[in-house]
Design a protein around this motif. Structure first.
Motif, mmCIF file in Angstrom:
data_model
loop_
_atom_site.group_PDB
_atom_site.id
_atom_site.type_symbol
_atom_site.label_atom_id
_atom_site.label_comp_id
_atom_site.label_asym_id
_atom_site.label_seq_id
_atom_site.Cartn_x
_atom_site.Cartn_y
_atom_site.Cartn_z
ATOM 1 N N HIS A 155 41.625 37.464 40.264
ATOM 2 C CA HIS A 155 42.132 38.761 39.775
ATOM 3 C C HIS A 155 43.610 38.656 39.383
ATOM 4 O O HIS A 155 44.456 39.404 39.861
ATOM 5 N N ARG A 186 40.095 44.092 34.211
ATOM 6 C CA ARG A 186 39.648 44.706 35.467
ATOM 7 C C ARG A 186 38.279 45.363 35.292
ATOM 8 O O ARG A 186 37.499 45.448 36.229
ATOM 9 N N TYR A 209 44.437 42.705 34.813
ATOM 10 C CA TYR A 209 45.222 42.262 35.970
ATOM 11 C C TYR A 209 46.623 41.902 35.464
ATOM 12 O O TYR A 209 46.768 41.270 34.419
#
Length: 262
Positions: A155, A186, A209
């Motif tokens: 992430h 995301r 991210y």
């Protein structure tokens, strides 16, 4: 046989039994550590290598070394159980020598992890900086897949920040300015806005991210490499305990056999 000899033999027998029990417990723990190291080696080769390939100091042989060490420990642990059950002094001394060799291997691995922790961080930084310029290029599919895997799993996006992508060859080739790969998204990639992004994150609700991948990896290294190296050192000295037990058991068995012959 004289009464004193009989009493000594009766005293030695429980000692041998007790030490055999301790050796079996040690062999089981030793065997389990081999399984764990073997599993880590396989996991590194099957999955983790995708991330490690982005480092400048990654060696393709590293997973095979872990697999080899784990396999050796499993085999030696199994042989240790046989040696303990058989109760032959020579086999136990031979087992002691094998444990010493494993001790040297694990001690070297633990020291290497602790010494090269800083180099691992630097190597990853240099690797990301160089290989981000190869992302999306023809013939560099492995690096492209590795970056996508890294960003989607951790992430994160880019090296220090998502805007690192704007100045890369891949970013310059995009039709829309200020673009990032869809692996930074995301949300669902079909609805993700991964272009025309602001130079700096101005909202916590960005569709991508925003944190860089390098810091996450460095935090992982700092938080885990030290303890892992320490555990490796601790396990290596555990082998010394096993070697001492094996020698003591072999000596007790030899003593018991000698007393029975008299």
């Amino acid at each position: 046989m004289k009464k004193g000899r009989v009493d000594t033999a009766l005293t030695t027998a429980p000692v041998v039994t007790c030490m055999k029990t301790l050796m079996m417990v040690f062999n089981f723990i030793f065997w389990v550590t081999g399984i764990v190291i073997l599993a880590i080696g396989i996991w590194t080769k099957v999955d983790l290598y995708k991330y490690l390939e982005l480092s400048n100091i990654y060696k393709a042989e590293a997973p095979f070394i872990l697999i080899g060490v784990g396999a050796v420990i499993v085999i030696v642990g199994s042989l240790g159980c046989c040696c303990t059950v058989k109760g032959h002094s020579f086999l136990l001394y031979l087992y002691c020598g094998m444990l010493f060799l494993v001790f040297i291997m694990e001690l070297s691995a633990g020291i290497t992890l602790l010494v090269y922790k800083g180099k691992l961080e630097k190597g990853f930084q240099e690797g990301l900086t160089h290989k981000i310029t190869l992302y999306g290029q023809k013939g560099e599919e492995t690096i492209t897949d590795a970056f996508d895997e890294l960003q989607s799993k951790l992430h994160c996006c880019g090296i220090g920040s998502y805007n690192d992508w704007f100045s890369t060859p891949w970013g310059q080739e995009q039709k829309e300015p200020h673009s990032v790969p869809v692996s930074c998204c995301r949300v669902d990639i079909k609805t993700c806005q991964n272009s025309n992004l602001p130079p700096q994150a101005n909202s916590t609700h960005m569709p991508i991210y925003t944190h860089g991948c390098h810091k996450l990896v460095v935090d992982f290294i700092n938080g885990n490499m030290g303890p892992i190296g320490g555990v490796a050192l601790g396990i290596s000295f555990f082998q010394v305990l096993g070697a001492i037990l094996a020698c003591c058991l072999a000596k007790s068995i030899s003593k018991a056999k000698y007393e029975q012959m008299e």
